[in-house]
Design an enzyme around this catalytic site. Structure first.
Site, short mmCIF file in Angstrom:
data_model
loop_
_atom_site.label_atom_id
_atom_site.label_comp_id
_atom_site.label_asym_id
_atom_site.label_seq_id
_atom_site.Cartn_x
_atom_site.Cartn_y
_atom_site.Cartn_z
N GLU A 294 1.22 -1.13 0.30
CA GLU A 294 0.26 0.28 0.14
C GLU A 294 0.87 1.12 -0.06
OE1 GLU A 294 -4.01 -1.65 2.69
OE2 GLU A 294 -1.57 -1.02 3.93
N ARG A 334 2.91 20.29 7.31
CA ARG A 334 3.81 19.14 7.97
C ARG A 334 4.78 19.69 8.37
NH1 ARG A 334 6.55 16.66 4.82
NH2 ARG A 334 5.61 14.22 6.14
N TYR A 338 4.70 18.29 11.82
CA TYR A 338 5.95 17.33 12.02
C TYR A 338 7.48 17.96 12.01
CZ TYR A 338 2.05 14.73 10.23
OH TYR A 338 1.13 13.97 9.68
N CYS A 365 -2.19 33.38 10.67
CA CYS A 365 -2.56 34.23 11.81
C CYS A 365 -1.89 32.97 12.81
CB CYS A 365 -3.87 34.82 12.62
SG CYS A 365 -3.82 36.11 11.35
N GLU A 366 -0.86 33.10 13.13
CA GLU A 366 0.31 31.76 14.00
C GLU A 366 1.43 32.42 13.42
OE1 GLU A 366 -2.71 29.26 14.28
OE2 GLU A 366 -1.07 27.57 15.80
N1 LLP Z 1 -1.12 1.46 4.48
C1 LLP Z 1 -1.93 2.66 6.01
C2 LLP Z 1 -2.63 1.12 6.73
C3 LLP Z 1 -1.01 3.26 6.59
O1 LLP Z 1 -1.47 3.42 7.65
C4 LLP Z 1 -0.56 4.48 5.40
C5 LLP Z 1 -0.26 5.68 6.24
C6 LLP Z 1 -0.24 3.68 4.45
C7 LLP Z 1 -0.48 2.55 3.90
C8 LLP Z 1 0.81 4.90 3.47
O2 LLP Z 1 1.73 5.55 3.66
P1 LLP Z 1 2.59 6.18 2.84
O3 LLP Z 1 3.65 5.19 2.13
O4 LLP Z 1 2.57 6.64 2.09
O5 LLP Z 1 3.91 6.15 3.25
N2 LLP Z 1 0.32 12.66 7.54
C9 LLP Z 1 1.28 11.55 7.20
C10 LLP Z 1 1.45 10.44 7.04
C11 LLP Z 1 0.82 9.53 7.71
C12 LLP Z 1 0.92 8.22 6.84
C13 LLP Z 1 -0.54 7.69 7.55
N3 LLP Z 1 -0.90 6.13 7.15
C14 LLP Z 1 2.49 12.25 7.18
O6 LLP Z 1 1.93 13.92 6.77
O7 LLP Z 1 3.45 12.27 6.64
#
Ligand code: LLP
Length: 444
Positions: A294, A334, A338, A365-366
């Protein structure tokens, strides 16, 4: 600047993405603007799909983790590239269905799926639900019973591998809100429980160990733990693993602190996973499972940039120089969330050397509304077009209307031509759901 496949600098010294001049894009569509390179997205989808075809006899499927970037067009591209998707909400499911995405190739995630989301998933006939709570198993079973069907599910298990960006540690226990822990026995208990349900077909397991990970070894260890667990469940519960979903998490380049992989470089992650699955299956005598991955960020992250126009510049001598842009945390939260790092490029003067260290500020405004802190740039002037690279994942999808700023539109570039895939918001959009109760109406 790090030259990437979709980015180059043209004869005018302007940044180009997918063959489109960023200065022209800014003129045509305005800023802030999210720009996506279609060729890069397709290439990444293809690389993953072909790796499964070539190294695993096609006995698997790529699921694009659409939380990274969800809109109708991306689901059309995923379908054309013959991959599935994962959705994590009724909203993502609805968007995919609106794009005529085949329901059988949709997997639904979430640690707390709402009753109506489970109902919508079953009504749509989606391929599989990844269950992450006992209550979900009960609900899926009950809803499937009502409809006279059996629903395929996976269980989200937690292999106790916690992967961080630059290191991984194996933890004995886990406090994650996601998944059932292998170590403390809950994964086994929930397997036994799911097997008692008449309207559920337990097809296998899912695990996802984190995001923005570069260490192959952390993925490999997670696979080993899942396969070992599957063997134990075969021996103890007579349950045969049919499907193994290994989640996403492959890291991308944001700055030169990150590794820069070619799209093909990502195939190596998948090849390592596949080799581990095969080795574990051979050692244990289990059949090879249907394999799912995924990836989200690695498909769309480097395919996207955000264009801004430089506005106010504030130099605090000896302290900091702020270069403010017409976007901010409302289109890219982001840094605020983070402290994520990004690489800025002056798109209209992309050949100029960096001469200053500045912080890119947004217009909210932050004080924490920053896009990048202490980054190198040529001397920026008001009116310059600033590109922030690698913003294709988790930017538009996490955008918000804080301060009633309009979420920027998205354009998709193909062969140098850009088209909207998400139109600009209007002030009307922002106020569409506002209601003034009668008692607050102005009296004539
Ligand atoms: N599968 C599941 C169950 C997940 O929870 C996630 C990401 C993915 C696949 C995809 O992961 P990727 O390949 O995109 O790393 N908002 C955060 C990232 C949160 C990811 C949550 N889950 C950011 O901006 O870094």
């Amino acid at each position: 600047m790090n030259e990437r496949e979709s980015l180059k600098i043209n004869a005018q010294g302007h940044l180009e993405i997918g063959g489109a001049d960023c200065v022209e894009l800014a003129k045509e569509f305005g800023t802030p603007l999210y720009v996506f390179d279609e060729a890069y997205i397709r290439k990444m989808m293809r690389v993953y799909r072909e790796t499964i075809e070539n190294h695993y006899d096609g006995n698997g499927m790529v699921l694009y983790a659409s939380k990274a970037f969800s809109c109708k067009a991306i689901y059309r591209i995923a379908d054309e590239e013959k991959i599935g998707i994962d959705v994590v909400s009724g909203g993502e499911l609805y968007t995919a269905l609106q794009a005529d995405f085949p329901a059988k190739n949709i997997y639904m995630h979430g640690n707390n799926k709402l009753d109506y989301e489970i109902g919508e998933a079953l009504d749509a006939g989606i391929g599989c639900i990844v269950a992450d709570a006992y209550s979900e198993i009960d609900k899926i079973d009950a809803e499937a019973k009502k409809r006279g069907i059996q629903q395929k599910i996976l269980l989200r298990i937690n292999p106790g591998v916690e992967a961080h960006t630059h290191a991984f540690v194996q933890t004995a226990t886990t406090d994650s809100k996601f998944g059932f822990s292998i170590q403390d026995g809950t994964a086994e208990q929930v397997t036994a429980y799911a097997l008692t349900k008449k309207h559920i077909v337990l097809d296998g397991y899912h695990c996802h160990i984190g995001s923005q990970i570069f260490e192959k070894q952390s993925f490999v260890v997670a696979v080993e733990k899942c396969m070992q667990f599957a063997l134990e469940m075969k021996n103890r519960l007579n349950f045969t693993l049919k499907t193994l979903n290994l989640g996403g998490g492959y890291g991308i380049w944001y700055t030169d602190e990150d590794r820069k992989l070619s799209p093909e470089g990502y195939a190596e992650y998948l090849e390592a996973l596949i080799a581990t699955v095969k080795r574990c299956a051979t050692e244990s005598g289990m059949p090879l499972p249907f394999l799912l991955i995924e990836p989200g960020r690695s498909i769309v992250g480097e395919a996207g940039i955000t264009l801004y126009t430089v506005g106010a510049i504030k130099d605090i001598p000896g302290v900091k120089k702020y270069v403010a842009v017409d976007g901010g945390m409302f289109d890219n939260p982001r840094y605020a969330l983070y402290q994520s790092k990004y690489t800025p490029v002056l798109a209209n003067r992309a050949t100029e050397n960096n001469t200053e260290i500045v912080s890119i500020a947004g217009k909210c405004c932050e004080s924490g509304d920053l896009i990048a802190v202490n980054v190198a740039l040529p001397k920026a002037n008001s009116g310059d077009i600033l590109a922030i690279l690698s913003t294709g994942a988790y930017n538009y999808s996490m955008a918000m209307n804080y301060n009633r700023n309009k979420i920027p539109p998205c354009v998709l570039v193909k062969d140098g031509k850009a088209e909207y895939i998400v139109r600009p918001q209007t002030y009307e959009d922002l106020t569409r759901n506002d209601v003034i109760p009668n008692r607050l109406q102005k009296k004539p």
